[in-house]
Design an enzyme around this catalytic site. Structure first.
Site, mmCIF file in Angstrom:
data_model
loop_
_atom_site.group_PDB
_atom_site.id
_atom_site.type_symbol
_atom_site.label_atom_id
_atom_site.label_comp_id
_atom_site.label_asym_id
_atom_site.label_seq_id
_atom_site.Cartn_x
_atom_site.Cartn_y
_atom_site.Cartn_z
ATOM 1 N N GLY A 13 48.622 -7.173 -41.670
ATOM 2 C CA GLY A 13 49.830 -6.349 -41.597
ATOM 3 C C GLY A 13 50.491 -6.453 -40.229
ATOM 4 O O GLY A 13 50.062 -7.238 -39.367
ATOM 5 N N PHE A 14 51.495 -5.636 -40.031
ATOM 6 C CA PHE A 14 52.267 -5.652 -38.790
ATOM 7 C C PHE A 14 51.376 -5.265 -37.589
ATOM 8 O O PHE A 14 51.087 -6.101 -36.719
ATOM 9 C CB PHE A 14 53.457 -4.697 -38.988
ATOM 10 C CG PHE A 14 54.148 -4.245 -37.751
ATOM 11 C CD1 PHE A 14 54.559 -5.155 -36.784
ATOM 12 C CD2 PHE A 14 54.405 -2.885 -37.544
ATOM 13 C CE1 PHE A 14 55.210 -4.713 -35.629
ATOM 14 C CE2 PHE A 14 55.050 -2.446 -36.410
ATOM 15 C CZ PHE A 14 55.450 -3.359 -35.440
ATOM 16 N N VAL A 60 39.309 -2.396 -48.981
ATOM 17 C CA VAL A 60 38.354 -1.497 -48.304
ATOM 18 C C VAL A 60 38.072 -0.210 -49.083
ATOM 19 O O VAL A 60 37.247 0.594 -48.654
ATOM 20 C CB VAL A 60 38.810 -1.137 -46.860
ATOM 21 C CG1 VAL A 60 38.940 -2.384 -46.014
ATOM 22 C CG2 VAL A 60 40.095 -0.320 -46.853
ATOM 23 N N LYS A 108 28.679 4.255 -39.019
ATOM 24 C CA LYS A 108 27.423 5.001 -38.828
ATOM 25 C C LYS A 108 26.237 4.037 -38.919
ATOM 26 O O LYS A 108 25.331 4.054 -38.080
ATOM 27 C CB LYS A 108 27.349 6.088 -39.904
ATOM 28 C CG LYS A 108 26.098 6.935 -39.889
ATOM 29 C CD LYS A 108 26.341 8.152 -40.794
ATOM 30 C CE LYS A 108 25.060 8.696 -41.367
ATOM 31 N NZ LYS A 108 24.647 8.023 -42.612
ATOM 32 N N TYR A 148 50.802 9.910 -48.853
ATOM 33 C CA TYR A 148 50.519 9.289 -47.538
ATOM 34 C C TYR A 148 50.056 10.360 -46.561
ATOM 35 O O TYR A 148 49.002 10.231 -45.930
ATOM 36 C CB TYR A 148 51.793 8.617 -47.053
ATOM 37 C CG TYR A 148 51.698 7.878 -45.730
ATOM 38 C CD1 TYR A 148 50.932 6.715 -45.607
ATOM 39 C CD2 TYR A 148 52.424 8.315 -44.616
ATOM 40 C CE1 TYR A 148 50.887 6.019 -44.402
ATOM 41 C CE2 TYR A 148 52.387 7.621 -43.416
ATOM 42 C CZ TYR A 148 51.616 6.467 -43.312
ATOM 43 O OH TYR A 148 51.583 5.779 -42.115
ATOM 44 N N LYS A 152 46.295 10.816 -44.935
ATOM 45 C CA LYS A 152 46.059 10.697 -43.490
ATOM 46 C C LYS A 152 45.460 11.989 -42.930
ATOM 47 O O LYS A 152 44.651 11.951 -42.000
ATOM 48 C CB LYS A 152 47.370 10.363 -42.767
ATOM 49 C CG LYS A 152 47.920 8.977 -43.100
ATOM 50 C CD LYS A 152 47.050 7.858 -42.539
ATOM 51 C CE LYS A 152 47.728 6.493 -42.689
ATOM 52 N NZ LYS A 152 46.926 5.396 -42.139
ATOM 53 N N THR A 178 56.748 2.742 -35.060
ATOM 54 C CA THR A 178 56.578 1.579 -34.183
ATOM 55 C C THR A 178 57.250 0.379 -34.838
ATOM 56 O O THR A 178 57.253 0.260 -36.069
ATOM 57 C CB THR A 178 55.073 1.334 -33.954
ATOM 58 O OG1 THR A 178 54.539 2.512 -33.336
ATOM 59 C CG2 THR A 178 54.817 0.136 -33.060
HETATM 60 P P1 NAD Z 1 51.551 -2.874 -42.879
HETATM 61 O O1 NAD Z 1 51.877 -2.559 -44.289
HETATM 62 O O2 NAD Z 1 52.270 -3.987 -42.206
HETATM 63 O O3 NAD Z 1 49.988 -3.172 -42.734
HETATM 64 C C1 NAD Z 1 49.015 -2.519 -43.493
HETATM 65 C C2 NAD Z 1 48.004 -3.564 -43.958
HETATM 66 O O4 NAD Z 1 46.938 -2.912 -44.682
HETATM 67 C C3 NAD Z 1 48.606 -4.600 -44.902
HETATM 68 O O5 NAD Z 1 48.299 -5.907 -44.454
HETATM 69 C C4 NAD Z 1 47.944 -4.304 -46.257
HETATM 70 O O6 NAD Z 1 47.827 -5.443 -47.073
HETATM 71 C C5 NAD Z 1 46.612 -3.723 -45.803
HETATM 72 N N1 NAD Z 1 45.955 -2.867 -46.820
HETATM 73 C C6 NAD Z 1 46.506 -1.836 -47.508
HETATM 74 N N2 NAD Z 1 45.587 -1.304 -48.350
HETATM 75 C C7 NAD Z 1 44.443 -2.014 -48.180
HETATM 76 C C8 NAD Z 1 43.148 -1.941 -48.753
HETATM 77 N N3 NAD Z 1 42.839 -1.042 -49.710
HETATM 78 N N4 NAD Z 1 42.190 -2.830 -48.345
HETATM 79 C C9 NAD Z 1 42.475 -3.757 -47.402
HETATM 80 N N5 NAD Z 1 43.701 -3.873 -46.813
HETATM 81 C C10 NAD Z 1 44.669 -3.010 -47.207
HETATM 82 O O7 NAD Z 1 51.734 -1.511 -42.045
HETATM 83 P P2 NAD Z 1 51.651 -1.240 -40.469
HETATM 84 O O8 NAD Z 1 52.966 -0.749 -40.005
HETATM 85 O O9 NAD Z 1 51.029 -2.392 -39.780
HETATM 86 O O10 NAD Z 1 50.659 0.002 -40.437
HETATM 87 C C11 NAD Z 1 49.285 -0.172 -40.127
HETATM 88 C C12 NAD Z 1 48.605 1.179 -40.007
HETATM 89 O O11 NAD Z 1 49.232 1.965 -38.975
HETATM 90 C C13 NAD Z 1 48.642 2.018 -41.280
HETATM 91 O O12 NAD Z 1 47.408 2.683 -41.430
HETATM 92 C C14 NAD Z 1 49.744 3.012 -41.015
HETATM 93 O O13 NAD Z 1 49.555 4.218 -41.721
HETATM 94 C C15 NAD Z 1 49.627 3.224 -39.502
HETATM 95 N N6 NAD Z 1 50.914 3.648 -38.919
HETATM 96 C C16 NAD Z 1 51.908 2.756 -38.693
HETATM 97 C C17 NAD Z 1 53.111 3.196 -38.167
HETATM 98 C C18 NAD Z 1 54.243 2.256 -37.844
HETATM 99 O O14 NAD Z 1 55.298 2.724 -37.409
HETATM 100 N N7 NAD Z 1 54.107 0.963 -37.999
HETATM 101 C C19 NAD Z 1 53.303 4.562 -37.894
HETATM 102 C C20 NAD Z 1 52.263 5.445 -38.179
HETATM 103 C C21 NAD Z 1 51.062 4.971 -38.676
#
Ligand code: NAD
Ligand code: UDP
Length: 330
Positions: A13-14, A60, A108, A148, A152, A178
């Site tokens: 992911g990002f 996961v 753990k 969501y 969380k 972000t």
């Molecule tokens: P994203 O969608 O680019 O990345 C999330 C990744 O998790 C993806 O590659 C997806 O394929 C993977 N994924 C989802 N469910 C899965 C599973 N069951 N098993 C394995 N992989 C799985 O999003 P992001 O922006 O990179 O966000 C990453 C994390 O940061 C998330 O937990 C998100 O809640 C948190 N977050 C991001 C932001 C933001 O602004 N980017 C803000 C708050 C929280």
């Protein structure tokens, strides 16, 4: 000396892909795990041949099996865009709840330190502004964002329970909006949405009257904050974000200027429970981590625009290509 070993979930992911880069650069061996539901292997293509990196295609929410030692776990797997988690609500709940439980169990077992990616969404549509970590939030459990936000919130609760009950070494990052290179162009989040519209010569779609605010943090700053939090000894949640706030209407005007286009701004209905205001109070991060954002919105947006501009043209016109079919709606 043996390299430290770190498991990063959501690695394709990002944020996850930037974390893989950072921890390899810190001299660690990185195991990146992802089921690719919202991620993209292109984000980690450059790491494929790296001897300090391996990729595991795995969901996961089912048992996570890692042989050998683990020093750290970063749990970043989860859909993160409102459009994504509206389309896959049940996977979103499962990855925040069951996925977190599996990874805490793994931490753990391995005696590893774990950091979980929480979010400013735990504050919901906040009645306290700016948001401090002490604020409990204003979340609807049954609204569209509940899948969501509540996942969380559960993630935070179970992480603190493992810390208190099992003495697990835990960290909780409350991440605020972000942005940067490797965001998915069509994930619906406001920055790729506006830049994509400008590049395609479409109207810029502001939801509601655009008076709602956000505070955007550039990815390099976010990754530095996460790194420092992991290396700290602080177990309570910490806000990581940029406190410079802007209304979405003003932001749309900035995008028009940045892209040098003459796009018209149009107004669309505000999605339900869309938070009216959001800005992190980062006093804790400043005091405990010695961290604050360094990249201005102007510089961060320039870099982000360059990234999207350089994508192949077909990417720009590709409609959502993800398999969010019934089969996945478990
Ligand atoms: P994203 O969608 O680019 O990345 C999330 C990744 O998790 C993806 O590659 C997806 O394929 C993977 N994924 C989802 N469910 C899965 C599973 N069951 N098993 C394995 N992989 C799985 O999003 P992001 O922006 O990179 O966000 C990453 C994390 O940061 C998330 O937990 C998100 O809640 C948190 N977050 C991001 C932001 C933001 O602004 N980017 C803000 C708050 C929280
Ligand atoms: N937004 C908008 N137009 C769009 C996409 C989003 O006006 O095309 C608004 C959205 O309603 C919200 C803000 O931009 O007020 C940020 O939305 P995003 O989806 O990036 O994330 P959120 O902060 O709501 O989780």
């Amino acid at each position: 000396m043996e390299k430290k070993r770190i498991l990063i979930t959501g690695a394709a992911g990002f944020l996850g892909s930037h974390l893989c880069d950072r921890f390899i650069n810190e001299g660690m061996y990185v195991i990146g795990m992802d089921n690719l539901i919202t991620g993209d292997l292109n984000n980690i293509e450059h790491l494929r041949a790296n001897p300090d990196f391996e990729f595991r295609h795995h969901d996961v929410t089912t048992f996570v099996d890692i042989s050998g030692e683990l020093d750290y776990i970063l749990h970043f797997a989860s859909p993160a865009s409102p459009i994504d988690y509206l389309k896959i609500p049940i996977q979103t709940l499962k990855v925040g709840a069951l996925g977190t439980h599996n990874l805490l169990g793994l931490a753990k077992d391995k005696k590893a330190r774990i950091l979980v990616a929480s979010t400013s969404e735990v504050y919901g549509d906040p009645l306290v502004h700016p948001q401090t970590e002490e604020y409990y939030g204003n979340v609807s459990p049954v609204g569209p964002r509940g899948v969501y936000d509540e996942a969380k919130r559960f993630m935070e609760s179970i992480t603190m329970a493992y810390h208190r009950f099992h003495d697990l070494d835990t960290r909780i990052a409350r991440i605020f909006n972000t942005y940067g290179p490797r965001m998915r162009l069509n994930d619906g989040r406001v920055i790729p949405a506006f830049i994509g519209q400008a590049l395609r010569g479409e109207y810029i779609t502001v939801f509601g009257d655009g008076s709602q605010t956000r505070s955007f943090c550039y990815v390099d700053d976010q990754i530095e904050g996460i790194y420092r939090l992991l290396m700290s000894n602080y177990n309570e949640p910490v806000n990581i974000g940029n406190p410079t706030e802007i209304s979405i209407k003003d932001f749309a005007e900035e995008i028009v200027k940045l892209t040098g286009t003459d796009q018209k701004i149009v107004y669309k209905p505000l999605p339900k429970d869309d938070p009216q205001q959001r800005r992190p109070d980062i006093t804790k991060a400043r005091e405990i981590l010695g961290w604050e954002p360094k990249v201005t919105r102007k510089d961060g947006m320039k870099r982000t625009y360059q990234y999207f501009k350089n994508l192949p043209t077909e990417e720009l016109y590709k409609k959502e290509h993800r398999d969010f079919s019934n089969r996945n709606r478990k």
